[in-house]
Motif scaffolding. Structure first.
Motif, PDB file in Angstrom:
ATOM      1  N   GLN A  96       0.716  -1.054  -0.073  1.00  0.00           N
ATOM      2  CA  GLN A  96       0.059  -0.003   0.038  1.00  0.00           C
ATOM      3  C   GLN A  96       0.638   1.246   0.061  1.00  0.00           C
ATOM      4  OE1 GLN A  96      -2.544  -0.479   3.244  1.00  0.00           O
ATOM      5  NE2 GLN A  96      -4.437  -0.995   2.030  1.00  0.00           N
ATOM      6  N   ALA A 104      -6.598  -3.835  -1.900  1.00  0.00           N
ATOM      7  CA  ALA A 104      -5.710  -2.966  -1.183  1.00  0.00           C
ATOM      8  C   ALA A 104      -5.463  -1.435  -1.434  1.00  0.00           C
ATOM      9  CB  ALA A 104      -4.300  -3.514  -0.690  1.00  0.00           C
ATOM     10  N   PHE A 105      -5.498  -1.592  -3.083  1.00  0.00           N
ATOM     11  CA  PHE A 105      -5.480  -0.135  -3.739  1.00  0.00           C
ATOM     12  C   PHE A 105      -6.658   0.625  -4.015  1.00  0.00           C
ATOM     13  CE2 PHE A 105      -1.244   0.437  -5.900  1.00  0.00           C
ATOM     14  CZ  PHE A 105      -0.595  -0.388  -4.971  1.00  0.00           C
ATOM     15  N   ARG A 148      -5.491   7.066  -4.269  1.00  0.00           N
ATOM     16  CA  ARG A 148      -6.504   6.152  -3.922  1.00  0.00           C
ATOM     17  C   ARG A 148      -7.933   6.820  -4.226  1.00  0.00           C
ATOM     18  NH1 ARG A 148      -6.387   2.045  -0.555  1.00  0.00           N
ATOM     19  NH2 ARG A 148      -4.060   2.460   0.046  1.00  0.00           N
ATOM     20  N   CYS A 162       0.620   2.653  -3.217  1.00  0.00           N
ATOM     21  CA  CYS A 162      -0.683   3.399  -3.719  1.00  0.00           C
ATOM     22  C   CYS A 162      -0.685   4.914  -3.586  1.00  0.00           C
ATOM     23  CB  CYS A 162      -1.782   2.797  -2.948  1.00  0.00           C
ATOM     24  SG  CYS A 162      -3.469   3.259  -3.505  1.00  0.00           S
TER      25      CYS A 162
END
Length: 570
Positions: free
Chosen positions: A232, A267-268, A238, A235
């Protein structure tokens, strides 16, 4: 039983067979060997027993079956006993730190071999010597093993997988305490220790007992949570991901990747990719494809394209069976699908990773500690980006073992290793895994696609933009089969060594050509690329120039040798 078997007439072979039947406790491989002896199948027995699998820096990889040349219960025990002894000699605290063992879904019913079975036997060997083992309770992607080594501070890791090899094969991949694949001299040291520990130790076969011991730990839930938390960090968009309407198809090619890529997208905060139903569950028979290798391109992606057409998806992602590699295809305006080469995806990911880093780091002084890596047979595009943007680029020998270990060294010096790739669709987008990782790469590509969609830009259009800015890098990769005029079809059949030779030429027109012998097949691989200066966008002319360069290389280096080997007329 062995005393009643006929001899083959080859004393050395007979002794090898007798030793095998003394040591082996797998009834299927015992029966296969006994039947071969009874049939007098000397040539087949020689293939099984004449030479042991060579333990190299990539560990082991071979077909599953009986004998020392194959992957089976006994050779796994022998290999692990040698590895265990080598680790004992290398680490005074092995019994405090331990090892991790993971496995994929491969199985070979005729010989009773499977990745899970081999992982259990390896576990029994270590536990019999008082070494703690973190054995995953279920199949995992290969990247989870190096991640676990680093995360838990273990001495070593083993992943039982043959990656994208044919279904009959299996492998034994080894990681050192730094979380990278082993390099020399560890391979030679382990090989020597294997030869010194061929007789199975009393408890090495006792998987049932080993799996009850308190030394056995299951890291699955902990590592699953920690891995997705770690990726994460990469990322960066989001909110865009949450609102994105981009449709993506994913196939795990009958391997382990489905569950993990779904989790990575979650998770993204990306919409889950559409899964190819016929290929999403692990199946060691790989029923829908000839070869389980997404690098093969369109043939492996046929079902993915069909699902994408049905769902209106514009991009297809594909992992190989152990999910350490990633292929990407995009639908073009013409309606045709473009499968990106490993070098093209490397250019896109390199650009994206740097762009995201730059957004987070306004201090240009940080550039002096920023690194990207690629192997010497991969595109030089990262070098071009690094020269213009001011960060460091380094080239390593072929294979992620070299990039992983170099990344480990740089990280230890306080440097930032942002990205590494090789042309064989392998990408390292996070320093938490010092190896190629198709799971994190899938999510990062998903985010890149979602971001580009907000700019009404496709992957293909962005690749053109990258080439216009940093120079076109046009590449061609090819295999030439080894030549042997003693064989009916002139194709070489000799076994090959893991120590492949390599030579690189750099030409005045910006061309680079590397030739190397394959470590697994009797073939020569050559990699060519034409690196144009920024602003030179005449792609047709550049491709023609590269084709001419390749033709000249083939004519100069391969044709004369082949002609020399042709039998002369009487």
């Amino acid at each position: 039983m062995e005393n009643t078997l006929p001899t083959t007439g080859d004393a050395k072979l007979d002794e090898a067979v007798k030793q095998w039947l003394r040591y082996d406790k797998n009834p299927k491989t015992v029966t296969l060997v006994q039947d071969l002896v009874k049939k007098g199948a000397v040539e087949t027995l020689k293939k099984c027993f004449s030479s042991r699998m060579e333990f190299g820096t990539a560990g082991l990889r071979a077909a599953m079956g009986p004998g020392v040349a194959s992957m089976n219960d006994l050779t796994i025990i022998q290999t692990t006993q040698g590895f265990c002894r080598y680790l004992e000699d290398s680490f005074g605290n092995l019994k405090e730190r331990g090892v991790v063992i993971g496995y994929d879904a491969r199985a070979h019913p005729p010989s009773g071999g499977s990745s899970k079975r081999f992982a259990s036997l390896a576990t029994a060997v270590f536990i019999s010597q008082g070494v703690p083992v973190y054995l995953f309770s279920d199949i995992t992607p290969t990247p989870f093993v190096p991640f676990t080594v680093s995360h838990l501070g273990l001495c070593a890791g083993i992943m039982v997988t043959a990656s994208h090899n044919p279904k009959e094969d299996n492998g034994y991949k080894v990681y050192w305490e730094n979380g990278a694949q082993i390099v020399s001299p560890h391979d030679r040291g382990i090989s020597k220790a294997i030869e010194e520990n061929l007789e199975p130790w009393p408890e090495s076969w006792n998987t049932e007992e080993a799996l009850k011991k308190p030394l056995l730990k299951d890291p699955y839930q902990d590592i699953h949570a920690k891995y997705f938390k770690a990726i994460q960090n990469h990322c960066h968009h989001r909110e865009i991901n949450k609102s994105s309407e981009v449709k993506i198809v994913h196939t795990s090619v009958h391997g382990v990747g489905h569950t993990f890529v779904q989790s990575a997208f979650k998770a993204f905060d990306l919409n889950p990719p559409y899964a190819v139903e016929e290929q999403k569950d692990p199946d060691p028979e790989f029923p829908t494809i000839k070869y389980p290798n997404p690098e093969e391109g369109e043939g492996v992606l046929t079902l993915s394209f069909a699902l994408a057409e049905k769902e209106g998806a514009s991009v297809v992602l594909a992992n190989d069976p152990d999910a350490d590699r990633l292929a990407v295809a995009e639908k073009q305006e013409s309606g045709q699908w473009r499968v990106f080469s490993g070098n093209e995806l490397g250019a896109l990911l390199g650009w994206w990773m740097f762009r995201c880093w730059k957004q987070q780091n306004s201090d240009t002084a940080a550039l002096k500690n920023l690194y990207m890596l690629s192997s010497t047979v991969s595109s030089k595009i990262l070098r071009a980006i690094a020269l213009k943007e001011g960060f460091h680029f380094e080239e390593t020998l072929t294979g992620f073992k070299w990039m992983g270990n170099r990344a480990s060294d740089l990280l230890a010096q306080g440097k930032t290793v942002l990205f590494a790739f090789e042309e064989a669709i392998g990408y390292m987008c996070s320093p938490s895994v010092l190896d190629k990782d198709g799971v994190s790469a899938a999510a990062i590509v998903g985010e890149m696609i979602s971001y580009l969609a907000t700019k009404n830009t496709s992957l293909s259009q962005q690749l053109t933009t990258i080439y216009n800015e940093y120079g076109y890098h046009i590449s061609k990769t090819h295999l030439t089969t080894g030549y042997d005029n003693n064989q009916p079809d002139n194709k070489a059949v000799l076994p090959t060594s893991s120590s492949s030779q390599m030579i690189t030429f750099t030409f005045s027109n910006g061309g680079v050509a590397t030739m190397r012998t394959s470590g697994t097949e009797p073939k020569i691989k050559y990699y060519t690329e034409l690196c144009a200066a920024p602003g030179n966008s005449d792609v047709t002319r550049l491709k023609k120039e590269l084709d001419e360069l390749v033709d000249a290389i083939v004519e100069s280096f391969f044709e004369p040798q082949k002609n020399k080997l042709q039998p002369k007329p009487e």
